[in-house]
Scaffold this active site. Structure first.
Site, short mmCIF file in Angstrom:
data_model
loop_
_atom_site.label_atom_id
_atom_site.label_comp_id
_atom_site.label_asym_id
_atom_site.label_seq_id
_atom_site.Cartn_x
_atom_site.Cartn_y
_atom_site.Cartn_z
N CYS A 24 0.82 -1.21 0.00
CA CYS A 24 0.00 0.00 0.00
C CYS A 24 0.86 1.26 0.00
CB CYS A 24 -0.95 0.00 1.19
SG CYS A 24 -0.14 -0.09 2.80
N HIS B 191 -2.02 1.48 7.35
CA HIS B 191 -2.36 1.36 5.93
C HIS B 191 -2.19 2.72 5.25
CE1 HIS B 191 -4.18 -0.15 2.31
NE2 HIS B 191 -5.22 0.65 2.39
N ASN C 208 -8.13 4.34 -2.33
CA ASN C 208 -7.52 3.14 -1.77
C ASN C 208 -6.92 2.29 -2.89
OD1 ASN C 208 -6.74 1.25 0.13
ND2 ASN C 208 -8.78 0.94 0.97
#
Length: 380
Positions: A151, A288, A308
């Site tokens: 990520c 994250h 995302n």
């Protein structure tokens, strides 16, 4: 004169009955689904996401996890006072530990650059009430990190793609895989997590980054392809940190470009988010990395627009709206460690969102923004 006691009693009974009926109606999905119906839902879900389990007892174990996920979703969505919904997505039969170890790859720790005052709040400063860098053409389509804790690379690349478009006028999808294969450091370990800022630093040290088309994503660690690493299509000059725990400074930064952030995404509500303005529950133990690509207000509730890297099957076609202006670290710690790449043009810095959508109302210097636009005004 007061109301008769019998009338008050009847009224209380009436409203209590309504409440019970309402709760029963909202919980009907919990009570009316048979085990066979849930099994059929699970089989359809397995087909949709291309999953199968052949080892002894594995299907049954996964089915029990799926049932608990479905129960959580039904209970959450039965509460009509919530500002967001949750739903079945690709994570529905994963344990919490599997989800965290596979999809949450931000490595928290000390940032290596000083905080910049470029976006420090200024008395009298006015910001647009709505910003969406997608509508300005500065955001590449939603990508999927797959079963790789990369990520950090997706967040870094998204902001570099954005600033490159803002400065040059050209939107190019860049290579996360190059960062994963070639950008390893002591703290950044490809699919095993990393720093967003290490991604920026790699691009600076390397003199640029290749395109996604040339160096495609594989969702796994690989050997650095030196030939592809030497193909440099997009560059940045440096990177900076937004003042920590300051949502007004973060809003100012997002007015000028997409911004990399990290947040706490470990909870069930975040994992299964499907639509609306997310308000938690969540903590501030950031794990994250995502990208803020805008902000706005709906029904009097301020929100961030978050990109995302969990494919379009999660959230609002891959995006989340998350509660803004709560103070401190922000919702889920989103204001804890924001950072952004810097790419200078002839005027030393990109123009803000408003100047790309409407006639320019700001000017920029190397020290920061000057000017005003319609929207929210800052006062100390």
């Amino acid at each position: 004169m007061g109301l008769p006691k019998s009338f008050v009693s009847m009224s209380l009974l009436f409203f209590s009955t309504l409440l019970i009926l309402s709760l029963a109606f909202n919980a009907k999905n919990l009570t009316q689904r048979t085990n066979d119906e849930v099994k059929a839902m699970y089989e359809s879900w397995l087909i949709k996401y291309g999953k199968s389990y052949n080892s002894l007892g594995e299907w049954e174990r996964r089915f029990e996890i799926f049932k608990e996920t479905l129960r959580f979703i039904d209970e959450h969505n039965a509460d009509t006072n919530r500002s967001y919904k949750v739903g079945l997505n690709q994570f529905a039969d994963l344990t919490d530990e599997e989800f965290r170890s596979t999809y949450l790859g931000f490595t928290s720790g000390s940032n290596k650059t000083k905080v910049s005052n470029r976006y420090e709040p200024r008395v009298g400063q006015v910001l647009p009430s709505y910003v969406d860098w997608r509508s300005a053409g500065a955001v590449v389509d939603i990508k999927s990190q797959g079963e790789c804790g990369g990520c950090w690379a997706f967040s870094a690349i998204a902001t570099v793609e954005g600033i490159n478009k803002i400065v040059t006028g050209v939107l190019i999808s860049l290579s996360e895989q190059e960062l994963i294969d070639c950008g390893r450091t002591q703290n950044t370990r490809g699919c095993n997590g990393g720093y967003i800022t290490d991604g920026f630093q790699f691009i600076i040290n390397n003199g640029g980054i290749n395109t996604e088309e040339n160096y495609p994503y594989t969702a796994q660690d690989g050997e650095c392809n030196l030939d592809l690493q030497n193909e440099k299509y997009v560059t940045i000059d440096t990177y900076e940190n937004v003042p920590y725990n300051n949502e007004w400074a973060l809003q100012t930064a997002v007015t000028y470009q997409p911004v990399s952030v990290a947040l706490d995404a470990a909870g069930d509500a975040f994992k299964h988010y499907s639509s609306g303005i997310f308000t938690g529950p969540c903590g501030t133990a950031i794990d994250h990395a995502v990208t803020i690509v805008g902000y706005g207000t709906e029904g009097g509730i301020d929100y961030w627009i978050v990109k995302n890297s969990w494919d379009t099957t999660w959230g609002e076609e891959g995006y989340m709206r998350i509660l803004r202006n709560v103070g401190g670290a922000g919702t889920c710690g989103i204001a804890t460690m924001p950072s952004y790449p810097v790419k200078y043009n002839n005027q030393n810095h990109p123009k803000p969102y408003s100047s790309l959508i409407n006639p320019p109302a700001f000017s920029m210097s190397k020290d920061g923004p000057v000017g005003v636009d319609d929207g929210q005004r800052y006062s100390a």
